[in-house]
Design a protein around this motif. Structure first.
Motif, PDB file in Angstrom:
ATOM      1  N   ASN A 195     -25.285 -48.944  40.989  1.00  0.00           N
ATOM      2  CA  ASN A 195     -23.962 -48.725  41.647  1.00  0.00           C
ATOM      3  C   ASN A 195     -23.303 -49.784  42.033  1.00  0.00           C
ATOM      4  N   MET A 196     -22.483 -50.498  41.282  1.00  0.00           N
ATOM      5  CA  MET A 196     -21.687 -51.704  41.652  1.00  0.00           C
ATOM      6  C   MET A 196     -20.993 -51.629  42.852  1.00  0.00           C
ATOM      7  N   ARG A 197     -20.766 -50.397  43.341  1.00  0.00           N
ATOM      8  CA  ARG A 197     -19.629 -50.168  44.542  1.00  0.00           C
ATOM      9  C   ARG A 197     -20.559 -50.353  45.827  1.00  0.00           C
ATOM     10  N   ASP A 198     -22.058 -50.394  45.677  1.00  0.00           N
ATOM     11  CA  ASP A 198     -22.973 -50.503  46.539  1.00  0.00           C
ATOM     12  C   ASP A 198     -23.219 -52.069  46.968  1.00  0.00           C
ATOM     13  N   PRO A 199     -22.845 -52.397  48.040  1.00  0.00           N
ATOM     14  CA  PRO A 199     -22.710 -53.913  48.522  1.00  0.00           C
ATOM     15  C   PRO A 199     -24.062 -54.440  48.503  1.00  0.00           C
ATOM     16  N   LEU A 200     -25.190 -53.615  48.691  1.00  0.00           N
ATOM     17  CA  LEU A 200     -26.520 -54.064  48.778  1.00  0.00           C
ATOM     18  C   LEU A 200     -27.213 -54.479  47.284  1.00  0.00           C
ATOM     19  N   ILE A 201     -26.543 -53.672  46.431  1.00  0.00           N
ATOM     20  CA  ILE A 201     -27.201 -54.208  45.078  1.00  0.00           C
ATOM     21  C   ILE A 201     -26.021 -54.621  43.971  1.00  0.00           C
ATOM     22  N   PRO A 228     -18.626 -40.422  16.785  1.00  0.00           N
ATOM     23  CA  PRO A 228     -19.423 -41.464  16.239  1.00  0.00           C
ATOM     24  C   PRO A 228     -18.521 -42.823  16.042  1.00  0.00           C
ATOM     25  N   ASP A 229     -18.462 -43.400  17.508  1.00  0.00           N
ATOM     26  CA  ASP A 229     -17.774 -44.850  17.456  1.00  0.00           C
ATOM     27  C   ASP A 229     -18.276 -45.290  18.917  1.00  0.00           C
ATOM     28  N   ALA A 230     -18.644 -46.490  18.813  1.00  0.00           N
ATOM     29  CA  ALA A 230     -18.940 -47.150  19.926  1.00  0.00           C
ATOM     30  C   ALA A 230     -18.047 -47.123  21.105  1.00  0.00           C
ATOM     31  N   GLN A 231     -16.949 -47.093  20.878  1.00  0.00           N
ATOM     32  CA  GLN A 231     -15.830 -46.913  21.976  1.00  0.00           C
ATOM     33  C   GLN A 231     -16.198 -45.797  23.029  1.00  0.00           C
ATOM     34  N   ASN A 232     -16.933 -44.810  22.402  1.00  0.00           N
ATOM     35  CA  ASN A 232     -17.310 -43.766  23.573  1.00  0.00           C
ATOM     36  C   ASN A 232     -18.262 -43.942  24.194  1.00  0.00           C
ATOM     37  N   THR A 233     -19.186 -45.192  23.843  1.00  0.00           N
ATOM     38  CA  THR A 233     -20.116 -45.751  24.943  1.00  0.00           C
ATOM     39  C   THR A 233     -19.500 -46.664  25.724  1.00  0.00           C
ATOM     40  N   LEU A 234     -18.709 -47.484  25.184  1.00  0.00           N
ATOM     41  CA  LEU A 234     -18.076 -48.518  25.974  1.00  0.00           C
ATOM     42  C   LEU A 234     -17.149 -48.297  27.075  1.00  0.00           C
ATOM     43  N   GLN A 235     -16.640 -47.215  27.068  1.00  0.00           N
ATOM     44  CA  GLN A 235     -15.808 -46.596  27.869  1.00  0.00           C
ATOM     45  C   GLN A 235     -16.570 -46.305  29.467  1.00  0.00           C
ATOM     46  N   LEU A 236     -17.826 -46.032  29.325  1.00  0.00           N
ATOM     47  CA  LEU A 236     -18.664 -45.935  30.205  1.00  0.00           C
ATOM     48  C   LEU A 236     -18.713 -46.930  31.184  1.00  0.00           C
ATOM     49  N   PHE A 237     -18.210 -48.200  30.905  1.00  0.00           N
ATOM     50  CA  PHE A 237     -18.354 -49.458  31.868  1.00  0.00           C
ATOM     51  C   PHE A 237     -16.993 -50.020  31.906  1.00  0.00           C
ATOM     52  N   TYR A 238     -15.791 -49.258  31.485  1.00  0.00           N
ATOM     53  CA  TYR A 238     -14.489 -49.590  31.921  1.00  0.00           C
ATOM     54  C   TYR A 238     -14.138 -49.436  33.135  1.00  0.00           C
ATOM     55  N   PRO A 263     -11.462 -49.088  35.287  1.00  0.00           N
ATOM     56  CA  PRO A 263     -10.501 -47.780  35.694  1.00  0.00           C
ATOM     57  C   PRO A 263     -11.200 -46.598  35.582  1.00  0.00           C
ATOM     58  N   PHE A 264     -12.186 -46.541  34.713  1.00  0.00           N
ATOM     59  CA  PHE A 264     -12.993 -44.964  34.643  1.00  0.00           C
ATOM     60  C   PHE A 264     -13.960 -45.069  35.709  1.00  0.00           C
ATOM     61  N   GLY A 265     -14.110 -45.843  36.794  1.00  0.00           N
ATOM     62  CA  GLY A 265     -14.981 -45.762  37.803  1.00  0.00           C
ATOM     63  C   GLY A 265     -15.101 -44.295  38.389  1.00  0.00           C
ATOM     64  N   ALA A 266     -16.037 -44.186  39.257  1.00  0.00           N
ATOM     65  CA  ALA A 266     -16.425 -42.710  39.835  1.00  0.00           C
ATOM     66  C   ALA A 266     -14.986 -42.331  40.445  1.00  0.00           C
ATOM     67  N   TYR A 297     -18.977 -50.635  37.246  1.00  0.00           N
ATOM     68  CA  TYR A 297     -18.700 -51.975  36.744  1.00  0.00           C
ATOM     69  C   TYR A 297     -17.171 -52.049  36.504  1.00  0.00           C
ATOM     70  N   ASN A 298     -16.682 -53.267  37.098  1.00  0.00           N
ATOM     71  CA  ASN A 298     -15.174 -53.702  36.790  1.00  0.00           C
ATOM     72  C   ASN A 298     -15.148 -55.045  36.789  1.00  0.00           C
ATOM     73  N   ASN A 299     -15.424 -55.416  35.368  1.00  0.00           N
ATOM     74  CA  ASN A 299     -15.210 -56.884  34.962  1.00  0.00           C
ATOM     75  C   ASN A 299     -13.877 -57.025  34.155  1.00  0.00           C
ATOM     76  N   PRO A 300     -12.907 -57.976  34.779  1.00  0.00           N
ATOM     77  CA  PRO A 300     -11.570 -57.927  34.307  1.00  0.00           C
ATOM     78  C   PRO A 300     -11.707 -58.300  32.752  1.00  0.00           C
ATOM     79  N   GLU A 301     -12.514 -59.092  32.139  1.00  0.00           N
ATOM     80  CA  GLU A 301     -12.383 -59.605  30.895  1.00  0.00           C
ATOM     81  C   GLU A 301     -12.866 -58.271  30.061  1.00  0.00           C
TER      82      GLU A 301
END
Length: 610
Positions: A355-361, A508-518, A520-523, A531-535
């Motif tokens: 969980n990238m929102r957790d400042p401990l990890i 059946p398109d990798a876009q469907n798994t890549l969106q899991l780490f986009y 603006p789609f955070g919890a 995850y929130n990497n600008p690039e």
């Protein structure tokens, strides 16, 4: 799903299994069905490895919810029952959409004479005709400021005027420029930019046609009182135990065209699929789906012969029921005499997220601590033993791969280094040392999951791996949740530090798994790792309008490498699913992209036709 969209607890098997229905349960079913079924009835008993948290299409983010939602409600499109590779086809739509040359305008006609199932929500309890405006209303619900939709990510920033409608206060009487009806049965959708996956979003439970009368009548209780125009109608729903559905007598007559559905006699005839040709779904009178976590109970019920009809094979039974595991599973003669079998690599994967929102990890405002956190995540990943996880929990027949693009999609890179999936204790200890982490100053690792035997065993395995790199046992803590719904809710609220997840592809398109780490789609959206990497976000937005191409594939692979390099998730593994079903069941199961759509094609044979 997807979140198909569809989120799964990676600590539970991503397989569809039949319910535990003992004698008392059978009596309860008979009583519940009294007055609804006449004469000998075909009752098919199915089960899922967890309970839905909601049956409102707004929140059909899990496999468990989506399975039921797409059988109660209607979607514009679906996937062919038997065709592989998967093919999307009209469902409630009359035909595939008319698309403008620039890819921005879609015109979709829906079938006339389709009616919602009768419900107290309608005047005199009589379901009315489904109209085009219902889809517009249903999409608006996802962007209503008072709703916490888990499916809005499918159309967020895609349709002209939709986000502005939300920002203006979500007034349902206001017209959205990109969502209009041309007549009572024709929809016009205008996009901001090309969106090649749009039609696939309209095969998800999130896109189900919901009548406004049901929302008004039931309010929040719509989550347990679904009202749709699909093949089944809910009769009784106990949210932690089961869903009992009966045939929707208003469902449209559409005889099965096996050639259209992708029938291959070499593959499908042995399962009796030829027997359903020309029949109109649904083919059973009642469908009961039980929600059961423990595989041992399912397996025992399946083998009794008079309870459940279908099961996935628990890992502890694989060696017993197979005469061969590799290169292709083969049943023992005894099992082959009793049951049908089908095996397939899942169209998805399991992974363990931080969980990238957790400042401990995760992310930390202090740049020094932020860097140390990354080193800690990478160390944990290097200590993770995918081979042992595969051997212990997946019979050693699952497929491991680096990153978040699984082998089943065309964008998968077979040449990518698998170093991120290999256990390397020396590297893990080096990273701990570089980060200045010691037994005294390491943060406690809170590992969340559902309270099941398998989940607890996975936690204990994880804790053992952490001990190997010097982590104190008392600092690896299990955060237990009573149900998958409770667990998923905590994930969506970003409350868990480390958690196992699974994802079954919606299309059946990798876009469907890549969106899991986009970002603006955070919890509470589909990006549970937050995850929130600008690039990464920039490349995701760039590729979202691109048609399949070599260039797009290369960009997808760059994004995959970013996730690996940032040590955001420990991934991944695609399971080999082995399914068994009794020989009086006519079925070709799919727990993945076709998913719950296959249930309307299931038939039961009597003794004379077996």
């Amino acid at each position: 799903m997807l979140q198909n969209s569809k989120w799964l607890n990676g600590l539970l098997q991503l397989i569809v299994v039949m319910s535990l229905a003992g004698c008392n349960a059978a009596i309860d079913i008979d009583k519940a069905l009294e007055g609804y079924l006449k004469g000998p009835a075909k009752i098919y008993r199915h089960s899922l490895g967890g309970a839905p948290s909601s049956l409102d299409p707004l929140n059909s983010a899990t496999l468990y919810a989506n399975y039921i939602v797409i059988n109660i409600y209607d979607t514009l499109f679906r996937y062919k029952y038997l065709a592989r590779p998967y093919e999307i086809v009209p469902n409630l739509a009359v035909a595939m959409p008319e698309v403008s040359e620039d890819g921005l305008t879609y015109i979709i006609k829906i079938k006339k004479g389709v009616f919602y199932a009768d419900s107290p929500a309608f005047p005199n309890g009589i379901g009315r005709e489904v109209i085009a405006e219902d889809l517009i209303y249903s999409i608006k619900r996802h962007f209503d400021v008072v709703n916490r939709s888990q499916g809005s990510w499918l159309w967020d920033g895609k349709i002209v005027g939709l986000n502005e409608w939300k920002e203006a206060g979500s007034n349902y009487s206001d017209v959205i420029a990109g969502l209009k009806t041309l007549d009572s049965h024709t929809i016009k959708i205008t996009l901001i930019a090309p969106y090649p996956q749009l039609i696939h979003t309209f095969a998800q439970g999130f896109s189900a046609f919901v009548p406004h009368e049901a929302v008004k009548h039931y309010g929040r209780e719509l989550s347990v009182h679904p009202v749709g125009s699909g093949p089944f109608k809910m009769l009784r729903y106990e949210s932690s135990n089961y869903a009992l559905m009966i045939r929707n007598i208003k469902y449209r007559e559409e005889p099965i065209d096996l050639e259209f559905e992708g029938y291959d006699p070499i593959l499908h005839k042995k399962y009796g699929i030829d027997k359903i040709a020309g029949k109109s779904p649904p083919l059973v009178d009642a469908l009961k789906i039980d929600f059961i976590k423990e595989s041992a109970s399912k397996w025992a019920s399946f083998n009794k012969g008079n309870e459940i009809n279908f099961t996935g094979v628990p890992v502890e039974q694989v060696e017993k029921i197979l005469s061969q595991k590799q290169p292709k599973p083969i049943l023992t003669p005894e099992m082959a005499e009793k049951y049908h079998m089908f095996n397939t690599t899942e169209t998805g994967f399991v992974h363990t997220d931080f969980n990238m929102r957790d400042p401990l990890i995760g992310y930390n405002d202090d740049p020094v601590r932020d860097k140390r956190n990354k080193l800690l995540r990478c160390a944990i990943r290097s200590a993770f033993d995918w081979k042992e996880r595969n051997d212990v929990f997946y019979s050693g027949i699952a497929v491991t791969f680096p990153g978040i693009i699984p082998p089943v999609v065309p964008e998968y890179d077979p040449e990518l280094s698998n170093s991120s999936t290999l256990r390397n204790l020396d590297e893990a200890k080096r990273l701990m040392l570089e980060g200045g982490w010691t037994t005294d100053n390491v943060p406690s690792l809170v590992y969340g999951g559902v309270a099941s035997v398998a989940t607890r065993q996975m936690y204990e395995q994880f804790r053992g791996w952490m001990k190997d790199i010097g982590y104190p046992e008392e600092k690896v803590i299990f955060d237990s949740y009573a149900s998958f719904g409770d667990f998923n809710k905590a994930v969506k609220q970003a409350k868990i530090m480390i958690f196992g997840m699974g994802w079954g592809l919606d299309y059946p398109d990798a876009q469907n798994t890549l969106q899991l780490f986009y970002g603006p789609f955070g919890a509470p959206g589909s990006n549970s790792s937050n995850y929130n990497n600008p690039e990464y976000n920039r490349l995701y937005e760039q590729t979202s309008t691109m048609q399949p191409s070599t260039e797009r594939t290369q960009l997808y692979r760059e994004m995959n490498n970013m996730v690996i390099d940032d040590c955001v998730t420990i991934s991944g593994l695609s399971r080999e699913n082995i399914f068994l079903w009794h020989k009086n069941v006519v079925s070709f199961t799919d727990a993945q992209i076709v998913g719950g759509f296959h249930l309307k094609f299931v038939d039961m044979l009597d003794e004379e036709t077996k």
